[in-house]
Structures are given as structure tokens and as C-alpha cells.
Design a protein around this motif. Structure first.
Motif, PDB file in Angstrom:
ATOM      1  N   ASP A   1      70.899 -41.607 -15.406  1.00  0.00           N
ATOM      2  CA  ASP A   1      71.043 -43.040 -15.149  1.00  0.00           C
ATOM      3  C   ASP A   1      71.690 -43.810 -16.301  1.00  0.00           C
ATOM      4  O   ASP A   1      72.133 -44.939 -16.119  1.00  0.00           O
ATOM      5  N   ARG A   2      71.781 -43.217 -17.508  1.00  0.00           N
ATOM      6  CA  ARG A   2      72.406 -43.913 -18.629  1.00  0.00           C
ATOM      7  C   ARG A   2      73.416 -43.031 -19.365  1.00  0.00           C
ATOM      8  O   ARG A   2      73.791 -43.344 -20.483  1.00  0.00           O
ATOM      9  N   THR A   3      73.866 -41.998 -18.705  1.00  0.00           N
ATOM     10  CA  THR A   3      74.802 -41.086 -19.358  1.00  0.00           C
ATOM     11  C   THR A   3      75.890 -40.662 -18.380  1.00  0.00           C
ATOM     12  O   THR A   3      75.602 -40.364 -17.212  1.00  0.00           O
ATOM     13  N   LEU A   4      77.127 -40.651 -18.869  1.00  0.00           N
ATOM     14  CA  LEU A   4      78.267 -40.196 -18.080  1.00  0.00           C
ATOM     15  C   LEU A   4      78.925 -39.015 -18.788  1.00  0.00           C
ATOM     16  O   LEU A   4      78.965 -38.951 -20.017  1.00  0.00           O
ATOM     17  N   ARG A   5      79.444 -38.092 -17.978  1.00  0.00           N
ATOM     18  CA  ARG A   5      80.185 -36.962 -18.532  1.00  0.00           C
ATOM     19  C   ARG A   5      81.679 -37.230 -18.321  1.00  0.00           C
ATOM     20  O   ARG A   5      82.127 -37.461 -17.195  1.00  0.00           O
ATOM     21  N   LEU A   6      82.435 -37.196 -19.407  1.00  0.00           N
ATOM     22  CA  LEU A   6      83.879 -37.411 -19.364  1.00  0.00           C
ATOM     23  C   LEU A   6      84.579 -36.085 -19.624  1.00  0.00           C
ATOM     24  O   LEU A   6      84.293 -35.405 -20.612  1.00  0.00           O
ATOM     25  N   THR A   7      85.510 -35.723 -18.737  1.00  0.00           N
ATOM     26  CA  THR A   7      86.216 -34.446 -18.854  1.00  0.00           C
ATOM     27  C   THR A   7      87.715 -34.679 -18.722  1.00  0.00           C
ATOM     28  O   THR A   7      88.164 -35.436 -17.846  1.00  0.00           O
ATOM     29  N   ALA A   8      88.499 -34.060 -19.599  1.00  0.00           N
ATOM     30  CA  ALA A   8      89.957 -34.177 -19.561  1.00  0.00           C
ATOM     31  C   ALA A   8      90.571 -32.789 -19.582  1.00  0.00           C
ATOM     32  O   ALA A   8      89.915 -31.802 -19.928  1.00  0.00           O
ATOM     33  N   LEU A   9      91.832 -32.699 -19.180  1.00  0.00           N
ATOM     34  CA  LEU A   9      92.538 -31.419 -19.212  1.00  0.00           C
ATOM     35  C   LEU A   9      92.942 -31.041 -20.630  1.00  0.00           C
ATOM     36  O   LEU A   9      93.242 -29.875 -20.905  1.00  0.00           O
ATOM     37  N   GLN A  10      92.960 -32.030 -21.531  1.00  0.00           N
ATOM     38  CA  GLN A  10      93.319 -31.790 -22.921  1.00  0.00           C
ATOM     39  C   GLN A  10      92.101 -31.979 -23.811  1.00  0.00           C
ATOM     40  O   GLN A  10      91.064 -32.482 -23.385  1.00  0.00           O
ATOM     41  N   ALA A  11      92.240 -31.603 -25.067  1.00  0.00           N
ATOM     42  CA  ALA A  11      91.131 -31.716 -26.008  1.00  0.00           C
ATOM     43  C   ALA A  11      90.798 -33.180 -26.256  1.00  0.00           C
ATOM     44  O   ALA A  11      91.690 -34.011 -26.438  1.00  0.00           O
ATOM     45  N   LEU A  12      89.491 -33.491 -26.244  1.00  0.00           N
ATOM     46  CA  LEU A  12      89.019 -34.850 -26.491  1.00  0.00           C
ATOM     47  C   LEU A  12      88.620 -34.996 -27.959  1.00  0.00           C
ATOM     48  O   LEU A  12      87.912 -34.152 -28.508  1.00  0.00           O
ATOM     49  N   VAL A  13      89.102 -36.098 -28.587  1.00  0.00           N
ATOM     50  CA  VAL A  13      88.788 -36.367 -29.987  1.00  0.00           C
ATOM     51  C   VAL A  13      88.038 -37.692 -30.064  1.00  0.00           C
ATOM     52  O   VAL A  13      88.505 -38.706 -29.551  1.00  0.00           O
ATOM     53  N   VAL A  14      86.870 -37.696 -30.717  1.00  0.00           N
ATOM     54  CA  VAL A  14      86.031 -38.888 -30.823  1.00  0.00           C
ATOM     55  C   VAL A  14      86.187 -39.488 -32.217  1.00  0.00           C
ATOM     56  O   VAL A  14      86.241 -38.770 -33.215  1.00  0.00           O
TER      57      VAL A  14
END
Length: 668
Positions: A87-100
Motif C-alpha cells: 500500500d505504500r511501495t511501488l516497484r519500478l522496472t526499466a529495460l536499462q540499468a537504473l541509477v539512484v
């Protein structure tokens, strides 16, 4: 080094750098702003009803439902998948590498490929809530997947701040009804008002120049006075007379109003008519008598001589007057703003797009500015091409003798001139009478009083000092710089620098004041050159906006000074700087004074760039008077301030005309 040995070369380089920094670079910044497009954004709402997109807070990106959540794409290319983890978390997925990471403002940043998102959230809080909503947090799960934790019921915005070159702003400009109507209205106002002014101005100029008209010198002087009146004065006065609750409409019970497109055209017609009259009058006066006599000796009728010889030979002045009038009408900000109300004109659209609190749109303002500059440049090119393709030079010139008019003809000419001058000076007379009337609730009462001047003297002199300080400083700076630039162009003629400098200093002539002001704000809005909101940015704007007047006036004066005078002094061992100060400058003083006077008059009446650039306490009189006309203010005090401004204008104008008459008599 050659630069150190040649003082004029060093001056040319410095002048070119100053002009480039204040004229060329701001306009390039405007052009860049019109061509750069932000990457877009999208907003998601995650609450008890699940995950959904917010269309009204989404631009350029397409957010669609997917099997396990939402799919985010740009240009039909899938960029990101968003799924609900809890309820308070989303999963984000991309085809490329994700940098935070974090951006300069400390906000969370998520990057992949060429895309860089800045993340923010808006979470509702209860009326008596004491704890702050949970912040945004990102945890990496894999190379191309992260978990985004957020507050309950949060709106989460992903903003792609990457800039890319795109014509999207121009496509938007030329497809929106608002911007198209503003462009059409501006062109309509400019062309129709210039056409009407041309019919009046050219006709009267021909009659006064070619026939013996009583008081012709006084007529030219009065038209000259009308040519330097504040640009918003006509709109203010005509609305006061013929507005819905105007003095004349109320007194006679007329169900009419001058407010609207027709009123803008009417006011600007009388605003620009003096420009066309003066330049046409000069051209008709300088006609060669030999051409006209030759045509008449061959049996040509007077009407044919007029249309085939006199008017064609006077076309350089007429066409130049038409061009200047069109530019004044096209770039006029005050008249459409005061008397147009619902009339959407391009200068007003640019101003409101750049500075409006509600509908601020800098990209639209930049695009509109480039369009307005382009239109102005096209008019200039048309004028130059037309004049370049035709020959107007004469080998020798003999002054024309003015013809005598019949009694009836003389009376009709005087009536026509009187009516034109009455229309041109109606704003001045209206403001003068209004300044001595008592005003209540925005309406005049038939009680004459000096209270408006008393109030103005006690409260309004601060703005007068701002106006005078800017006028004097801008005039001195423009005169000194303009005279030096003119000397480089006429005498030194450096192969590259001189023509580039000549072209650069004339650019402000085709740049409307509103556009110039926005360009300066974009250029000088950040350290180390943060001038926005100061006295200096107004002085800088007035300096570069009036350089064409001082340069051209000094050029004309320099062309009348023979180089042999300077060469003689140089041959006797005098240094170039001393020759310029002791010989050249005194000889061109009359032309320089004329240019300085024009500069001062334009500075103290400038509105379009002033209204964009000024910030309290540096508030010139034009801004005060203009703003008072837009609200239910005390028109009596505003009228008194306008009279003070007119005195500041007309006193130096009177002395310069007297000086010119004395110089002309002594020279004759």
C-alpha cells in the motif's frame, strides 16, 4: 602589440564585446529558449483504490494500464513499468540499468539511459495531523529494478528535466488560436494604422512643403512635438473621453465606446502620423526643381507630375517613415493594454506569458519574441530591398519654389492641418484639463483645483528623479559610446570589426522593447551579472535601445567633417585621441546634440521595456502613469504626473529646435 598601439582598435573591440553581451547574446538566449523543450512529466496516484495516472498533471508521456500495473512510454517507446508492491511501495522496472541519486536541489533522482527523472510527492494531511508524511525513499532491488516508498495516498510526480532541441514550441505557437489571433491582430493594427496615418501624413506633408501655407514653420514644430509624446498617452486620454463611461460619451449620452480593436487602430494612427509627416515633409522639401520643370515643359499635367515625378523622388523619406511607423505600431505595448482590453496583441501576449502570476509560460514568451523579431526584420528587409532596387540620387539639386494656393484652397489646407493637429494633441489637452479637475470614484467633477499637483509634488517626485537620473545617465552613456562607434565606422573602417559593429548597434532598432527586456532578464538574472530589479538594468536597456539614434546622428555629422582637418593635426604631431577631442568632437557637436536629445526623449517616454524590467523602488514615471490607468486610480494625480513628464520632454525639445534654427541661420 597592434591593439595596444591603436587606441581606436582597442575601443572597437571593447565596444563590440559590450554590444555582443547586451544585444546579441540575450537574443540568442531567447532563441535557444524557444527551441529547447523539457523532457515532460507524469504523475501517479497510489491510494486504497490502487494505482492510477493523473492526466491533467501529465505531459508528453503516455501512461497506460498493463498486466501488473502501469506502463510509461515516451514516443511510443516503453520506458518504465510501475507495479504495486504494497500500500505504500511501488516497484519500478526499466529495460536499462537504473541509477539512484539526488539533484542539485536535494530531490531524489532516478536515471536510466538518456532519461533523468526528478521525483517529488504531494501527500494530503489531516486538519489536526502533527506528524509529517513519510518521505520518498528508493531502494535498489536489482540492476534494472528499484522499490519506491512513499506517503499514504500520495501523488508522485516524475519530471524529466532534460532539455532537447525541438520545434514543439513553434508548432504550438502556430496551431493555437490565442497566439494566431495575437499575431493577426498585431499585423492588422500595424498595417491599417500605418496606412491611415500615411494617407494623412503624406498628403499634409506634400501640401505644407510644396505650397505657401501660413505658419508652416509652426506646423512642423507642433508635429515634431506630437512625435515625441508618451506612447500610452493617447490611449489613456481617448479612453477617458470616449470610453463606456467617458467624459464625452456620458455628457452626450452616446451609446458607443472606443475600447476595442477599432480604438487601438484609431489611437495608434494619430500616434504614428507625425513620424510619416516629418520624414515625408523633408523629402518633398529636398526635391530638385529641375526634374519637375522638365516634366512640366514637356506638357505633363500637374497631377501626372505629382504622381510620376514628385512622389517617386520623395519615396526614400516616405518609405522610411512608413517603416518607422509600422515598427512603432507593431511593438506598441501600452495602447493595446490600456484601450484594447480584450484585444490580444503580440507584445501583450509576450508580456503576460513571461510575467503573469497565473498563466506564466516563458517558452511561449520566448517563441513569441522570436516571431515578433522575425516580423520586424522582414519589414526592414522589405524596406531595404525596395529602396536598393531603385535610384533616387540627383547630380545637382535646386530648391523648389512654393506654389501659391487659392483662397479656398489655402483655407481647406489650414482646416485639414488644424484637424490633424487637434487629433494629435487631443491627448495632451485632455490630460492638461484633467490635471486641474477634481476626481471622485474615477469620474471627474466640474471643480477646478490644484490639489492634484499638490498631491503629486508630495508623493510623486521620487519617480520623477528616477526618470531624470535614468534619462541623463542613459543619454550621456549612449552619446559617448555612439560617437566613438560612429567614428570607428566612418573613419577607421576596420575590415571586419567596423561592419560587424555597425550591424550590431542597429539590431535594437528592430527588437521591440518588451522582447529586449525579456532578453536582458534572461541574461542578467544570475550571479555574477545579477542586474535584474536594479537601476542599472534599466539604464543598460535604455543605453542599448537608443544606440542607433546616437550612432546614426553622429555618423551624419562626421560625414560633413573633411578628414583633411584631422590629417593636418596628425601631421603636426598631435595624438589621435587629442585630435578627436579637440577637433573632431567640437565639429560634430550639433549632430551629437541632436542624437542626445532624441535619446533623452525616448528614454523618458519608454514604456515597453520599462514595464518588463522595473522593480521598486526604481520605478520610472511611465510605469507609474501606465499602471494607474489600468486600475481605478486617481486620474487627476496621474494627469498631473503626465503633465510633469510632458514638461520634461518638451522643454529640451524646444531648446534643441531653437538651437537648430540658430545654427541654420549662422550656417546660411
Amino acid at each position: 602589440m597592434k591593439i595596444l598601439r591603436d587606441n581606436w582598435l582597442l575601443f572597437s573591440i571593447v565596444a563590440l564585446m559590450i554590444c555582443g553581451l547586451t544585444i546579441i547574446v540575450p537574443q540568442l538566449r531567447l532563441m535557444a529558449a524557444s527551441l529547447l523543450d523539457e523532457g515532460g512529466r507524469f504523475t501517479l496516484l497510489h491510494n486504497k483504490d490502487g494505482l492510477q495516472s493523473v492526466p491533467e498533471m501529465t505531459s508528453r508521456y503516455t501512461v497506460a494500464k498493463a498486466a501488473n500495473g502501469l506502463s510509461v512510454s515516451l514516443n511510443a517507446t516503453k520506458d518504465l513499468s510501475v507495479e504495486v508492491e504494497n500500500d505504500r511501495t511501488l516497484r519500478l522496472t526499466a529495460l536499462q540499468a537504473l541509477v539512484v541519486g539526488k539533484d542539485e536541489a536535494g530531490a531524489l533522482e532516478l536515471a536510466f539511459g538518456q532519461t533523468r527523472f526528478s521525483l517529488s510527492q504531494q501527500a494530503p494531511r489531516g486538519l489536526f495531523a502533527t506528524a509529517a508524511p513519510a518521505p520518498l525513499e528508493i531502494k535498489a532491488q536489482s540492476v534494472n529494478s528499484v522499490l519506491l516508498s512513499h506517503a499514504a495516498n500520495a501523488y508522485i510526480t516524475f519530471e524529466n528535466k532534460a532539455l532537447s532541441v525541438s520545434a514543439v514550441h513553434y508548432l504550438d505557437f502556430f496551431t493555437r488560436s490565442e497566439t494566431l489571433s495575437a499575431t493577426f491582430n498585431s499585423l492588422l493594427i500595424a498595417l491599417v494604422s500605418t496606412g491611415l496615418a500615411a494617407i494623412i501624413g503624406v498628403s499634409l506633408a506634400y501640401l505644407v512643403a510644396r505650397y505657401q501655407v501660413a505658419g508652416s514653420t509652426a506646423i512642423v514644430f507642433l508635429v515634431t512635438m506630437a512625435s515625441v509624446s508618451p506612447p500610452f498617452l493617447g490611449a489613456y486620454a481617448w479612453r477617458l473621453l470616449l470610453g463606456r463611461n467617458g467624459v464625452l460619451t456620458s455628457y452626450f449620452g452616446w451609446d458607443i465606446s472606443i475600447v476595442g480593436l477599432h480604438g487601438v487602430i484609431w489611437v495608434i494612427t494619430w500616434l504614428v502620423f507625425p513620424i510619416i509627416f516629418l520624414l515625408s515633409h523633408t523629402s518633398f522639401q529636398s526635391l530638385d526643381a529641375g526634374h519637375i520643370e522638365a516634366a512640366e515643359s514637356l506638357g505633363a499635367k500637374p497631377s501626372y507630375v505629382r504622381l510620376s515625378v514628385e512622389i517617386p523622388l520623395a519615396l526614400p523619406g516616405i518609405i522610411t517613415g512608413l517603416y518607422l511607423a509600422t515598427m512603432a505600431a507593431l511593438s506598441d505595448f501600452g495602447t493595446p493594454r490600456i484601450i484594447g482590453l480584450d484585444v490580444n496583441a503580440l507584445p501583450v501576449l509576450i508580456y503576460t506569458s513571461f510575467l503573469s502570476e497565473a498563466g506564466r509560460n516563458p517558452a511561449l514568451a520566448a517563441t513569441g519574441s522570436v516571431v515578433l523579431i522575425t516580423i520586424s526584420s522582414l519589414f526592414l528587409m522589405a524596406q531595404q530591398i525596395y529602396l536598393a532596387r531603385r535610384g533616387f540620387a540627383v547630380v545637382a539639386s535646386r530648391a523648389l519654389e512654393r506654389k501659391r494656393l487659392s483662397t479656398l484652397g489655402h483655407a481647406l489646407v489650414l482646416i485639414g492641418v488644424s484637424l490633424a493637429l487637434l487629433m494629435a494633441f487631443t491627448p495632451h489637452l485632455t490630460v492638461l484639463v484633467s490635471s486641474f479637475m477634481e476626481w471622485r470614484v474615477g469620474l471627474p467633477r466640474a471643480n477646478f483645483t490644484l490639489a492634484n499637483y499638490t498631491t503629486m509634488l508630495s508623493t510623486g517626485l521620487g519617480t520623477a528623479w528616477v526618470t531624470l537620473s535614468l534619462g541623463i545617465a542613459g543619454t550621456l552613456a549612449a552619446s559617448a559610446l555612439g560617437l566613438g562607434i560612429a567614428y570607428v565606422i566612418i573613419r577607421k573602417r576596420y575590415r571586419v570589426i567596423a561592419p560587424v559593429l555597425s550591424l550590431t548597434v542597429m539590431m535594437p532598432y528592430v527588437i521591440p522593447g518588451t522582447v529586449l527586456g525579456i532578453g536582458l532578464i534572461m541574461m542578467f538574472n544570475k550571479a555574477p551579472l545579477q542586474l535584474t530589479g536594479t537601476w542599472f538594468i534599466l539604464a543598460l536597456a535604455y543605453l542599448i535601445r537608443n544606440l542607433p539614434f546616437t550612432v546614426k546622428a553622429s555618423e551624419a555629422a562626421l560625414r560633413r567633417v573633411h578628414p583633411a582637418l584631422e590629417e593636418a593635426a596628425l601631421s603636426l604631431g598631435a595624438r589621435p585621441l587629442r585630435v578627436f577631442v579637440t577637433i573632431t568632437a567640437p565639429l560634430v557637436l550639433a549632430g551629437a546634440v541632436t542624437g542626445a536629445t532624441l535619446t533623452f526623449l525616448h528614454i523618458v517616454t519608454e514604456l515597453s521595456s520599462t514595464i518588463v524590467l522595473y522593480r521598486p523602488p526604481w520605478k520610472p514615471m511611465t510605469a507609474v502613469i501606465f499602471e494607474n490607468t489600468l486600475v481605478d486610480a486617481d486620474f487627476g494625480v496621474s494627469a498631473a504626473q503626465t503633465i510633469l513628464l510632458m514638461l520634461i520632454i518638451y522643454v529640451p525639445l524646444y531648446f534643441i529646435v531653437r538651437y537648430g534654427q540658430i545654427q541654420g541661420k549662422s550656417g546660411g
